[in-house]
Every structure is written in C-alpha cells, then in structure tokens.
Design an enzyme around this catalytic site. Structure first.
Site, PDB file in Angstrom:
ATOM      1  N   ARG A   1       0.812  -1.223   0.000  1.00  0.00           N
ATOM      2  CA  ARG A   1       0.000   0.000   0.000  1.00  0.00           C
ATOM      3  C   ARG A   1       0.845   1.272   0.000  1.00  0.00           C
ATOM      4  NH1 ARG A   1      -5.153  -1.081   3.931  1.00  0.00           N
ATOM      5  NH2 ARG A   1      -6.017  -2.832   2.789  1.00  0.00           N
TER       6      ARG A   1
ATOM      7  N   ASP B   1     -15.299   9.066  10.437  1.00  0.00           N
ATOM      8  CA  ASP B   1     -14.208   8.136  10.118  1.00  0.00           C
ATOM      9  C   ASP B   1     -12.896   8.888  10.327  1.00  0.00           C
ATOM     10  OD1 ASP B   1     -14.235   5.275   8.435  1.00  0.00           O
ATOM     11  OD2 ASP B   1     -12.340   6.354   8.301  1.00  0.00           O
TER      12      ASP B   1
HETATM   13  C1  LIG Z   1     -13.966  -1.971   7.333  1.00  0.00           C
HETATM   14  S1  LIG Z   1     -14.501  -0.301   7.482  1.00  0.00           S
HETATM   15  C2  LIG Z   1     -16.107  -0.534   8.224  1.00  0.00           C
HETATM   16  C3  LIG Z   1     -17.164   0.308   7.546  1.00  0.00           C
HETATM   17  C4  LIG Z   1     -18.587   0.091   8.048  1.00  0.00           C
HETATM   18  N1  LIG Z   1     -18.722   0.395   9.460  1.00  0.00           N
HETATM   19  C5  LIG Z   1     -19.075  -1.318   7.778  1.00  0.00           C
HETATM   20  O1  LIG Z   1     -19.208  -2.101   8.716  1.00  0.00           O
HETATM   21  O2  LIG Z   1     -19.312  -1.656   6.608  1.00  0.00           O
HETATM   22  C6  LIG Z   1     -13.508   0.264   8.868  1.00  0.00           C
HETATM   23  C7  LIG Z   1     -13.376   1.788   8.923  1.00  0.00           C
HETATM   24  O3  LIG Z   1     -12.848   2.139  10.209  1.00  0.00           O
HETATM   25  C8  LIG Z   1     -12.045   3.290  10.039  1.00  0.00           C
HETATM   26  N2  LIG Z   1     -11.151   3.429  11.209  1.00  0.00           N
HETATM   27  C9  LIG Z   1     -10.060   2.696  11.538  1.00  0.00           C
HETATM   28  N3  LIG Z   1      -9.509   3.151  12.678  1.00  0.00           N
HETATM   29  C10 LIG Z   1     -10.255   4.216  13.077  1.00  0.00           C
HETATM   30  C11 LIG Z   1     -10.182   5.116  14.168  1.00  0.00           C
HETATM   31  N4  LIG Z   1      -9.218   5.034  15.090  1.00  0.00           N
HETATM   32  N5  LIG Z   1     -11.122   6.089  14.266  1.00  0.00           N
HETATM   33  C12 LIG Z   1     -12.109   6.184  13.337  1.00  0.00           C
HETATM   34  N6  LIG Z   1     -12.223   5.374  12.274  1.00  0.00           N
HETATM   35  C13 LIG Z   1     -11.315   4.397  12.143  1.00  0.00           C
HETATM   36  C14 LIG Z   1     -11.314   3.028   8.722  1.00  0.00           C
HETATM   37  O4  LIG Z   1     -10.832   4.234   8.145  1.00  0.00           O
HETATM   38  C15 LIG Z   1     -12.401   2.348   7.889  1.00  0.00           C
HETATM   39  O5  LIG Z   1     -13.060   3.275   7.047  1.00  0.00           O
END
Ligand SMILES: C[S@@+](CC[C@H](N)C(=O)[O-])C[C@H]1O[C@@H](n2cnc3c(N)ncnc32)[C@H](O)[C@@H]1O
Length: 268
Positions: A37, A139
């Site tokens: 990445r 996010d």
């Molecule tokens: C796999 S996606 C999940 C999206 C959605 N909630 C779903 O279940 O389909 C995980 C998201 O968590 C966000 N994320 C990771 N660490 C985070 C943090 N410390 N604070 C806020 N968002 C975070 C990532 O940027 C990503 O967009």
C-alpha cells in the site's frame, strides 16, 4: 514502479505509526499489505527505502503525508445494507419514536465511504419522513470521507439497496456517468460526515438513540477496544441500541450494555 523490500525493522516502525495514529494493531502477517500500500508513496517522493518514508512522516515537515499514510493503512471495505438485521432494528426503533418531539439520532461511528450512513438515512427518511432525525457518519480517513460526501458509487456496490429505496433516493448515472449511482441531494443533505478518531477524546456529538460501531474493532487490541467502546457508549442514550459487526464481540470489553440479539446490545 520499482519493487523495494521492507525489512522487519521498517515494518515495526509502521506498526507503531498506525497504532499511535489510529489504535490499529497490525499483525506480522500484514507486512506485504503495508509495503504494497505504501510503495507508490516511495515512488512519488523518489525514496529508496521504507525507512526514508518513515523519516519523512515523522519529520513534522509533511503533515498532509501523515493523513495519506493513515488513509492507505486503513481498510475501508463496506457496502449498503450490510447486516440487514441491524436495519430492521433501526426501522423498529424509529417507528416506535414516531410521535416523539426530540430528534431520533443515529451514528455510523466508522462510516468508511458512507454506504452505512446512507442506508441508515434511507430507513429513517422512510419511517420518519420530514420529522426530526439526524444521521452522523464519522471516520478517521479523509479520503473515504470525501467519497462519502460525494455519495456517488459504482452500481455494482449498490445491489443490496431495496428496489423502492433505489427509486426514491438514488439517481442512476447517464452518459459518461453510466454504471454509477448518486444518492439524491435531499438525502445527502440530511447526513453529516466528519473526521473523528475513535482512539482519541471525542468531539461534542451529542447523545444517540442508535450507534453502529461495525467492523472496526477487529483492527484494535483488547485495551484499545475497551477504551474506544467506553468512549462511544458514553454517547449512547439510556435505552439506546448499539450494533457491532458479526465477527466482533464485547467479551471482557464492557458491561455498560446488555445483549438483546447477536451483535445487538442495549444500554439499560
Ligand atoms: C472496514 S470499514 C467498516 C465500515 C462500516 N462500518 C461497515 O461495517 O461496513 C472500517 C473503517 O474504520 C475506520 N477506522 C479505523 N480506525 C479508526 C479510528 N481510530 N477512528 C475512526 N475510524 C477508524 C477506517 O478508516 C475504515 O473506514
């Protein structure tokens, strides 16, 4: 683009970087993911090693690059109406709140590109119409939030949207937009997206009736999970519901909520 190997020591530097920035714990198996990445960033700056890129990130001279690295190291997989039981619950709770004077408020706490928040908004617009309701999507990644704001998606990612909602809330792309779908402006305007790091003190978001914290805890270790869940649940109203991903659990994480169905909890 030349292929540059990442050493164990360099990988450890990025493990620490993303842990400190987002609370994300990367297992040793994620070494190829990290090098893959970040490779184009080395290329972009004409750097010869991952250690040099790490030095750039920590030099304080490239703050925007820190956000880019966070964007690249987060996993953003999501889709509309993921885990339909959670949207059935949302519908039930919103319908029960129909005659209530205060706004019905829901939070998509790791919203990624916005599909989760817009799915919530479609259900609330359907149940509560012009009544008082609010959807907030947050996010850590600026890149996914920009896509969430736009509300413009490839058609193949939208197949779980119920037909009636497609007709009511979505516009099909024509001509050069063919194969895409745009969430209708009036619905987009009712969803607020903002950047929030769940692994840091939260801004003032107010209290919520329902919070979705789905498919993000899997990236956190036990201590981070406990802290994030405590922070998030402090914004859940008594009697409010909390939904997590199906592959996640709250064992030894909190006793502030009680299970009511698989992956659904309620605050007493
Ligand atoms: C796999 S996606 C999940 C999206 C959605 N909630 C779903 O279940 O389909 C995980 C998201 O968590 C966000 N994320 C990771 N660490 C985070 C943090 N410390 N604070 C806020 N968002 C975070 C990532 O940027 C990503 O967009």
């Amino acid at each position: 683009m030349s292929v540059i190997d990442i050493s164990d020591q360099e990988f450890a530097q990025f493990q620490r970087f993303i842990y400190e920035a987002a609370g994300i714990s990367l297992s040793p198996g994620k070494k190829a993911l990290v090098s893959g990445r970040l490779a184009r960033r080395l290329d972009r700056y004409q750097l010869g090693s991952y250690a040099e890129y790490f030095r750039l990130l920590t030099s304080g001279k490239a703050p925007a690059e820190v956000q880019t690295a966070v964007d690249l190291l987060t996993t953003n997989e999501t889709y509309f109406f993921r885990e339909p039981k959670h949207f059935d619950l949302l519908r039930e709770q919103a319908s029960a709140a129909r005659r209530r004077a205060q706004p019905f408020r829901v939070w998509s706490a790791a919203s990624s590109t916005g599909e989760e928040a817009y799915s919530m908004a479609m259900v609330l617009a359907d149940c509560l119409g012009d009544g008082p309701w609010e959807v907030i999507g947050t996010d850590i990644s600026a890149r996914v939030l920009a896509r969430a704001h736009a509300g413009h998606y490839p058609m193949e990612r939208t197949k779980n949207i119920p037909q009636a909602y497609l007709q009511r809330f979505c516009l099909k792309g024509l001509d050069h937009q063919q194969g895409t779908l745009l969430v209708e402006r009036s619905l987009r305007n009712r969803v607020q997206f903002m950047q929030v790091n769940l692994n840091a003190p939260l801004p003032q978001l107010g209290a919520f009736d329902i919070i979705f914290l789905r498919n993000v805890m899997i990236y956190f270790n036990g201590d981070t999970k406990r802290q994030v869940v405590a922070r998030v649940l402090s914004l859940l109203k008594p009697g409010g519901h909390f939904c997590i991903g199906h592959s996640e659990n709250l064992h030894d994480i909190t006793d502030a909520v009680r299970p009511v169905a698989p992956s659904i909890y309620r605050k007493p």
